[in-house]
Write an enzyme that holds these catalytic residues in place. Sequence first.
Site, PDB file in Angstrom:
ATOM      1  N   ASP A   9       0.888  -1.132   0.151  1.00 19.52           N
ATOM      2  CA  ASP A   9      -0.004   0.071   0.125  1.00 19.52           C
ATOM      3  C   ASP A   9       1.029   1.358  -0.081  1.00 19.52           C
ATOM      4  OD1 ASP A   9      -2.199   1.836   0.839  1.00 19.52           O
ATOM      5  OD2 ASP A   9      -1.430   1.862   2.692  1.00 19.52           O
ATOM      6  N   ARG A  10       0.382   2.357  -0.442  1.00 16.70           N
ATOM      7  CA  ARG A  10       1.188   3.454  -0.456  1.00 16.70           C
ATOM      8  C   ARG A  10       0.876   4.399   0.903  1.00 16.70           C
ATOM      9  NH1 ARG A  10       0.373   8.544  -4.915  1.00 16.70           N
ATOM     10  NH2 ARG A  10      -0.726   9.444  -2.973  1.00 16.70           N
ATOM     11  N   ASP A  11      -0.243   5.253   0.761  1.00 13.24           N
ATOM     12  CA  ASP A  11      -0.545   6.142   1.787  1.00 13.24           C
ATOM     13  C   ASP A  11      -0.453   5.360   3.073  1.00 13.24           C
ATOM     14  OD1 ASP A  11      -0.488   7.935  -0.417  1.00 13.24           O
ATOM     15  OD2 ASP A  11      -2.448   8.059  -0.225  1.00 13.24           O
ATOM     16  N   TYR A  20      -5.389  13.226   1.875  1.00 14.84           N
ATOM     17  CA  TYR A  20      -5.083  13.204   0.442  1.00 14.84           C
ATOM     18  C   TYR A  20      -3.809  13.818   0.090  1.00 14.84           C
ATOM     19  CZ  TYR A  20      -9.754  11.671  -0.246  1.00 14.84           C
ATOM     20  OH  TYR A  20     -11.080  10.954  -0.264  1.00 14.84           O
ATOM     21  N   SER A  51      -2.464   1.271  -4.997  1.00 17.95           N
ATOM     22  CA  SER A  51      -2.991   2.228  -4.271  1.00 17.95           C
ATOM     23  C   SER A  51      -4.159   2.827  -4.607  1.00 17.95           C
ATOM     24  CB  SER A  51      -1.854   3.473  -4.030  1.00 17.95           C
ATOM     25  OG  SER A  51      -2.367   4.722  -3.480  1.00 17.95           O
ATOM     26  N   GLN A  53      -6.495   5.874  -5.191  1.00 24.80           N
ATOM     27  CA  GLN A  53      -6.333   7.433  -5.203  1.00 24.80           C
ATOM     28  C   GLN A  53      -7.713   8.140  -5.613  1.00 24.80           C
ATOM     29  OE1 GLN A  53      -3.871   9.225  -4.001  1.00 24.80           O
ATOM     30  NE2 GLN A  53      -2.752   7.350  -3.336  1.00 24.80           N
ATOM     31  N   CYS A  90      -5.636   3.207  -8.486  1.00 27.08           N
ATOM     32  CA  CYS A  90      -6.948   3.440  -9.068  1.00 27.08           C
ATOM     33  C   CYS A  90      -7.674   4.538  -8.804  1.00 27.08           C
ATOM     34  CB  CYS A  90      -7.871   2.423  -8.145  1.00 27.08           C
ATOM     35  SG  CYS A  90      -9.685   2.742  -8.109  1.00 27.08           S
ATOM     36  N   HIS A  92     -10.369   5.802  -9.487  1.00 23.32           N
ATOM     37  CA  HIS A  92     -11.919   5.844  -9.501  1.00 23.32           C
ATOM     38  C   HIS A  92     -12.923   5.949  -8.141  1.00 23.32           C
ATOM     39  CE1 HIS A  92     -10.472   2.936 -12.628  1.00 23.32           C
ATOM     40  NE2 HIS A  92     -11.054   3.905 -13.462  1.00 23.32           N
ATOM     41  N   CYS A 107     -10.740  -2.262  -9.583  1.00 25.19           N
ATOM     42  CA  CYS A 107      -9.174  -2.101  -9.174  1.00 25.19           C
ATOM     43  C   CYS A 107      -9.047  -1.318  -7.742  1.00 25.19           C
ATOM     44  CB  CYS A 107      -8.613  -1.059 -10.174  1.00 25.19           C
ATOM     45  SG  CYS A 107      -9.256   0.184 -10.950  1.00 25.19           S
ATOM     46  N   ASP A 134      -1.650  -0.442   5.616  1.00 23.89           N
ATOM     47  CA  ASP A 134      -2.050   0.160   7.060  1.00 23.89           C
ATOM     48  C   ASP A 134      -3.785   0.169   7.509  1.00 23.89           C
ATOM     49  OD1 ASP A 134      -2.432   2.084   5.243  1.00 23.89           O
ATOM     50  OD2 ASP A 134      -2.653   3.562   6.968  1.00 23.89           O
TER      51      ASP A 134
END
Length: 193
Positions: A9-11, A20, A51, A53, A90, A92, A107, A134
């Site tokens: 995962d990113r954030d 954000y 991730s 988004q 993603c 969406h 996704c 996380d």
Amino acid sequence: MKKPAVFIDRDGTMNEQMGYINHLNRFALLPGVAEAIGILNRNKYISIVVSNQSGVARGYFPIELVEEVHANMRALLEKEKATVDGIFFCPHHPNGIVPEYSQACECRKPGTAFIQKACERFDIDLAKSYMIGDRYLDIELAHRSNLKGILVKTGYGLGEIDYVLPHMPLKPYHIAKDLLDAVRWIIEGEKKV
Ligand SMILES: [Mg+2]
Ligand SMILES: [Zn+2]
């Protein structure tokens, strides 16, 4: 030959959780992340960022910003000789305001489309692969994709452990302090400590 992969995962897992990431200056890699990716590189694990988004669909920032953030992330990692093999995100959301991206999709995590896409692009040994994140949804994605899910305590992790996990049907395979701790645990053969 099939290789194991670590989906990340990113954030909140790679970079500091700041809501954000709607500007480049809100992106800050967490300590130990480049080292963690470097360890995966040297141990022949495929590393793939996955991730959500939805800020793109919500009109909070353009899709180009996400690309810019990822270019910046790659540059920061590169400085420490670390490389991620793939980045999937993603843009969406079913209730967005930008028509192009306002849709239900496969996704958006815990949707599994990116795991399937990664398996088409790389020869991945799923049985030996992991998803590190996380949020509970990262663990849900792990279960749906037959990956071992590792929850980290960075980002939303601590809150998820205290207030969300107790009410949820799925449990993480392992809980780690942060990405580096998770990666070391994997590399050391899931040593029980
Ligand atoms: Mg996260
Ligand atoms: Zn999507």
